[in-house]
Scaffold this active site. Structure first.
Site, PDB file in Angstrom:
ATOM      1  N   HIS A  62     -53.119 -14.682 104.852  1.00 18.28           N
ATOM      2  CA  HIS A  62     -52.493 -15.380 105.991  1.00 18.28           C
ATOM      3  C   HIS A  62     -53.213 -16.689 106.348  1.00 18.28           C
ATOM      4  O   HIS A  62     -52.711 -17.457 107.181  1.00 18.28           O
ATOM      5  CB  HIS A  62     -52.462 -14.488 107.234  1.00 18.28           C
ATOM      6  CG  HIS A  62     -51.555 -13.301 107.101  1.00 18.28           C
ATOM      7  ND1 HIS A  62     -50.226 -13.420 106.745  1.00 18.28           N
ATOM      8  CD2 HIS A  62     -51.781 -11.968 107.254  1.00 18.28           C
ATOM      9  CE1 HIS A  62     -49.679 -12.203 106.686  1.00 18.28           C
ATOM     10  NE2 HIS A  62     -50.601 -11.315 106.984  1.00 18.28           N
ATOM     11  N   HIS A 102     -46.692  -7.852 104.715  1.00 14.38           N
ATOM     12  CA  HIS A 102     -46.511  -9.077 105.510  1.00 14.38           C
ATOM     13  C   HIS A 102     -46.410 -10.272 104.557  1.00 14.38           C
ATOM     14  O   HIS A 102     -47.108 -10.318 103.535  1.00 14.38           O
ATOM     15  CB  HIS A 102     -47.706  -9.283 106.451  1.00 14.38           C
ATOM     16  CG  HIS A 102     -47.925  -8.152 107.406  1.00 14.38           C
ATOM     17  ND1 HIS A 102     -48.694  -7.044 107.084  1.00 14.38           N
ATOM     18  CD2 HIS A 102     -47.471  -7.949 108.658  1.00 14.38           C
ATOM     19  CE1 HIS A 102     -48.711  -6.211 108.119  1.00 14.38           C
ATOM     20  NE2 HIS A 102     -47.970  -6.731 109.082  1.00 14.38           N
ATOM     21  N   ASP A 115     -49.823  -1.795 102.919  1.00  8.13           N
ATOM     22  CA  ASP A 115     -49.185  -1.503 104.205  1.00  8.13           C
ATOM     23  C   ASP A 115     -47.674  -1.353 104.080  1.00  8.13           C
ATOM     24  O   ASP A 115     -46.969  -1.327 105.088  1.00  8.13           O
ATOM     25  CB  ASP A 115     -49.546  -2.572 105.248  1.00  8.13           C
ATOM     26  CG  ASP A 115     -49.557  -3.985 104.698  1.00  8.13           C
ATOM     27  OD1 ASP A 115     -49.189  -4.181 103.517  1.00  8.13           O
ATOM     28  OD2 ASP A 115     -49.936  -4.914 105.441  1.00  8.13           O
TER      29      ASP A 115
END
Ligand SMILES: [Zn+2]
Length: 364
Positions: A131, A170, A262
């Protein structure tokens, strides 16, 4: 040939209290690998990380970001209190040092793959990186491990074509941002495949099919936003329909994987439906492409994954696949996506993504 596992207790020193991106994630992985014989198996080798140099961190990050991480770490050390870089990205007194080793562990693994000491590797490192963009640390991430690894291949190892596959739940927005206009080095072509829970339903809210890069990077960013509850079958469709033909055309010399775990159906931060064998089954397909084009060169870097027992099993499975021991996978009950969801993927998402990419690739 052996599979490397990058690990050091320094990664536990990025210790940030009750934060969900906890050092216990790595402890659970290493305990599980030990209990299940991986660490005593001569086919696996622990790789001691080294520190990346500041010049290497600067391949993708601005000096101001590096300075901020260093200074905030020093403040945490001096005060004894955990500090924050943003709402969800925390720093301990040892975060700066652990981050240099986290990047350097990936670079060391690359060196050992290239000199033939190991065949491929899994970097069990923290803090994670995908990120963070050139100027800002976000989403639990400090230095962008996988982006620096790619630039290291271009700048210090003279590679021409590198593929990044990011399967964290993500969107890998930091890595995408860094490479949106192509690789940072003068030579070197980079293609990035993202798959993630649809940004309309999850942080960081990006990663839609229209985000395809620009300039020399146009057509080389590929995003596959999956609806919540998508199961193992959806990632296989992405691979077969999009990734496989693109890799056949691109012919990567090295494959880097940003591996978050995840996507598991029990993960506390996300709403996906993968089993803990899904990443390994995906990796089997990637491994075939690495064999065909990249002399087996795969480096997997740990990103997220917050259900620590499931993550440990998923990592174990990936290590078995890296070492060609597919028969040793630990599997839970298979999961399949609902018909409506599969219908959306096959009749809407895949054709729309192909249409976006058609101008830039001959294979569609
Ligand atoms: Zn994640």
């Amino acid at each position: 040939m052996t599979t490397g596992i990058v690990y050091s207790p320094i990664f536990l020193e990025h210790k940030i209290g009750t934060h969900v991106e906890s050092h216990t994630r790595l402890i659970a992985i290493m305990d599980f690998l030990k209990e299940n014989g991986v660490l005593d198996d001569p086919n696996f080798k622990i790789i001691e990380p080294r520190k990346a140099t500041i010049d290497q961190i600067k391949y993708v990050h601005e000096e101001s970001l590096i300075k901020e991480v260093k200074e905030v770490s020093e403040l945490a050390e001096k005060t004894g209190y955990i500090q924050n870089l943003d709402m969800d990205t925390s720093v301990s007194g040892k975060t700066y040092e652990a981050s240099l080793y986290s990047v350097g562990g990936n670079l060391e693994a690359i060196d050992q793959i290239l000199n033939g000491t190991i065949k491929n590797a899994f970097a069990a490192v923290r803090p994670p990186g995908h990120h963070s963009n050139s100027y800002k640390c976000s989403g639990f991430c400090i230095f962008n491990n996988v982006a620096i690894a790619a630039e290291y291949l271009f700048r210090e190892k003279n590679f021409q074509r590198v593929a990044i596959i990011d399967w964290d739940c993500h969107h890998g927005n930091g890595t995408q941002d860094i490479f949106f206009n192509g690789s940072k080095s003068e030579h070197g072509e980079l293609v990035m495949f993202n798959s993630h829970q649809d940004g309309r339903t999850l942080y960081p809210g990006s990663g839609f099919i229209g985000e395809i890069g620009s300039g020399k990077g146009v057509g080389k960013i590929i995003n596959f936003p999956m609806p919540p509850r998508a199961a193992d079958d959806v990632i296989e469709i992405y691979f077969d329909e999009i990734i496989s033909p693109l890799l056949d055309e691109f012919k990567p010399e090295f494959i880097l994987i940003s591996a978050g775990f995840d996507t598991h159906h029990t993960d506390q931060l996300t709403y996906m439906g993968w089993t803990y064998q899904a990443p390994a089954n995906y990796l089997k397909k990637i491994r075939e492409k690495a064999k065909e084009y990249a002399n087996d060169r795969i480096l997997i870097t740990l990103e997220g994954g917050y259900q620590v027992d499931k993550q440990a099993k998923a990592v174990y499975n990936c290590l078995r696949v890296l070492n060609n021991e597919d028969e040793k996978l630990i599997e839970e009950k298979p999961r399949i996506s609902e018909d409506d969801l599969l219908n959306y993927i096959n009749t809407k998402l895949v054709p729309a993504l192909k249409e976006k990419l058609t101008p830039y690739w001959k294979c569609f």
